[in-house]
Motif scaffolding. Sequence first.
Motif, PDB file in Angstrom:
ATOM      1  N   ASN A  68       0.826  -1.203   0.000  1.00  0.00           N
ATOM      2  CA  ASN A  68       0.000   0.000   0.000  1.00  0.00           C
ATOM      3  C   ASN A  68       0.865   1.260   0.000  1.00  0.00           C
ATOM      4  N   SER A  69       0.411   2.269  -0.722  1.00  0.00           N
ATOM      5  CA  SER A  69       1.162   3.527  -0.816  1.00  0.00           C
ATOM      6  C   SER A  69       1.231   4.275   0.509  1.00  0.00           C
ATOM      7  N   GLN A  70       0.321   3.953   1.429  1.00  0.00           N
ATOM      8  CA  GLN A  70       0.309   4.655   2.724  1.00  0.00           C
ATOM      9  C   GLN A  70       1.256   4.019   3.729  1.00  0.00           C
ATOM     10  N   PHE A  71       2.217   3.234   3.256  1.00  0.00           N
ATOM     11  CA  PHE A  71       3.122   2.539   4.182  1.00  0.00           C
ATOM     12  C   PHE A  71       3.827   3.536   5.105  1.00  0.00           C
ATOM     13  N   MET A  72       4.272   4.633   4.515  1.00  0.00           N
ATOM     14  CA  MET A  72       4.774   5.759   5.320  1.00  0.00           C
ATOM     15  C   MET A  72       3.769   6.885   5.115  1.00  0.00           C
ATOM     16  N   PRO A  73       2.763   6.961   5.999  1.00  0.00           N
ATOM     17  CA  PRO A  73       1.634   7.849   5.739  1.00  0.00           C
ATOM     18  C   PRO A  73       2.053   9.313   5.621  1.00  0.00           C
ATOM     19  N   HIS A 114       1.991   0.328  -6.228  1.00  0.00           N
ATOM     20  CA  HIS A 114       1.021   0.853  -7.192  1.00  0.00           C
ATOM     21  C   HIS A 114       0.510   2.202  -6.684  1.00  0.00           C
ATOM     22  N   PRO A 115       1.245   3.288  -6.983  1.00  0.00           N
ATOM     23  CA  PRO A 115       0.806   4.616  -6.551  1.00  0.00           C
ATOM     24  C   PRO A 115      -0.642   4.849  -6.967  1.00  0.00           C
ATOM     25  N   ASP A 116      -1.366   5.627  -6.161  1.00  0.00           N
ATOM     26  CA  ASP A 116      -2.808   5.723  -6.389  1.00  0.00           C
ATOM     27  C   ASP A 116      -3.168   6.719  -7.489  1.00  0.00           C
ATOM     28  N   GLN A 117      -4.458   6.955  -7.613  1.00  0.00           N
ATOM     29  CA  GLN A 117      -4.992   7.664  -8.779  1.00  0.00           C
ATOM     30  C   GLN A 117      -4.598   9.127  -8.846  1.00  0.00           C
ATOM     31  N   PHE A 118      -3.975   9.634  -7.810  1.00  0.00           N
ATOM     32  CA  PHE A 118      -3.610  11.045  -7.816  1.00  0.00           C
ATOM     33  C   PHE A 118      -2.294  11.290  -8.519  1.00  0.00           C
ATOM     34  N   VAL A 119      -1.591  10.229  -8.877  1.00  0.00           N
ATOM     35  CA  VAL A 119      -0.346  10.381  -9.622  1.00  0.00           C
ATOM     36  C   VAL A 119      -0.686  10.462 -11.108  1.00  0.00           C
ATOM     37  N   ILE A 120      -0.626  11.674 -11.641  1.00  0.00           N
ATOM     38  CA  ILE A 120      -1.021  11.960 -13.023  1.00  0.00           C
ATOM     39  C   ILE A 120       0.117  12.719 -13.682  1.00  0.00           C
ATOM     40  N   LEU A 121       0.961  12.007 -14.375  1.00  0.00           N
ATOM     41  CA  LEU A 121       2.142  12.657 -14.955  1.00  0.00           C
ATOM     42  C   LEU A 121       1.792  13.537 -16.146  1.00  0.00           C
ATOM     43  N   ASN A 122       0.632  13.296 -16.771  1.00  0.00           N
ATOM     44  CA  ASN A 122       0.329  14.034 -18.003  1.00  0.00           C
ATOM     45  C   ASN A 122      -0.731  15.123 -17.810  1.00  0.00           C
ATOM     46  N   SER A 123      -0.989  15.506 -16.581  1.00  0.00           N
ATOM     47  CA  SER A 123      -1.985  16.560 -16.356  1.00  0.00           C
ATOM     48  C   SER A 123      -1.513  17.876 -16.976  1.00  0.00           C
ATOM     49  N   PRO A 124      -2.458  18.657 -17.525  1.00  0.00           N
ATOM     50  CA  PRO A 124      -2.102  19.986 -18.028  1.00  0.00           C
ATOM     51  C   PRO A 124      -1.802  20.951 -16.883  1.00  0.00           C
ATOM     52  N   ASN A 125      -2.196  20.563 -15.684  1.00  0.00           N
ATOM     53  CA  ASN A 125      -1.955  21.401 -14.502  1.00  0.00           C
ATOM     54  C   ASN A 125      -0.579  21.068 -13.925  1.00  0.00           C
TER      55      ASN A 125
END
Length: 302
Positions: A68-73, A114-125
């Motif tokens: 889980n990605s929250q291993f080190m919260p 498996h980093p969660d859905q907030f990792v978006i490398l191609n966002s225009p932002n």
Amino acid sequence: MIRFGLCCVFHEAPIRFRTATAKYVLKLRSLNQDPLHYLSQIILDNLQALEQAISYCGEHHIGAFRINSQFMPLYTHPEVKYQLKDFGEAEIIYQKFERCRELAKMLGIRLTLHPDQFVILNSPNERVVKASMEELEYHGLLAELIGADVINIHAGGVYGDKSAALDRLMQQIPKLSKRVRQRLTLENDDKSFTPEDLLPVCRAVGIPLVYDIHHHRCLPDQFTIDEASQLCYQTWNREPLFHISSPREGWSGKKLTSHHDYIDIHDFPLFWLSLDPLTIEIEAKAKEVAIARLMKELNLIY
DNA sequence: AGCGGTCAAGTTGAT
DNA sequence: ATCAACTTGACCGCT
């Protein structure tokens, strides 16, 4: 040799990972209490759970475990942020990481992230992209500490122009550190990007493609399952990784994307068994129980 | 002990 | 417009 992977949590076995909320950590700080002690205790508990998880996998013929990605919260939370060396218990924590790494190696358990859905490398932002890069660097650190060889992400959003979105993705990947790039993989998703979309990206950038057969069934392309399996398999410079799940309400249900408790054996392509080597992560709500049932149904005797 | 309200973040598509 | 889904419930605090 085929191995099956368990994702993040246990259904029946009493092994639990902890998390923390930013709100509570910030509250501790405002009360002049020590949030670092709270966080380090969570990490120590998670390290103990990870050791148990690895042992369990070793004893039950489960060959891989996703952490889980929250291993080190909250490691990358803008208002919380901390470093392991800040902890009074830092040395113990490093030792326990090494212990988990060695145990997994000894038992031959593959570890993935498996980093969660907030990792978006191609966002225009660009703020989203910056936060995503930081999150990936955290995963790079974690992967090194536990000895994981996969950091698997989705390609991101489409924003009305798929090829521009994939171009932006390809621009960002070379900017990541080596320890992230060496582990980074892409996965076809169920709404936006098929294997056909991602294979050229993976070939161009030199990273593997995790084939998710359920996503491919929800969002097909020109390739059959057999073709996509072969093509994705060939992108790997290490043991390939695939995902499988079954739809909660069957293939005639209206929501195909939510996961069933178990894998329907009919959803499992038998020719995968001839792919060697291969890790298949089982995305089913019954977790280790689903893996045991699947292995039994496939008559895999270990 | 049990339960309810709450929890960092982005994007998409169903309702 | 709102919200669930996504790899996944677990957290604290109140009763």
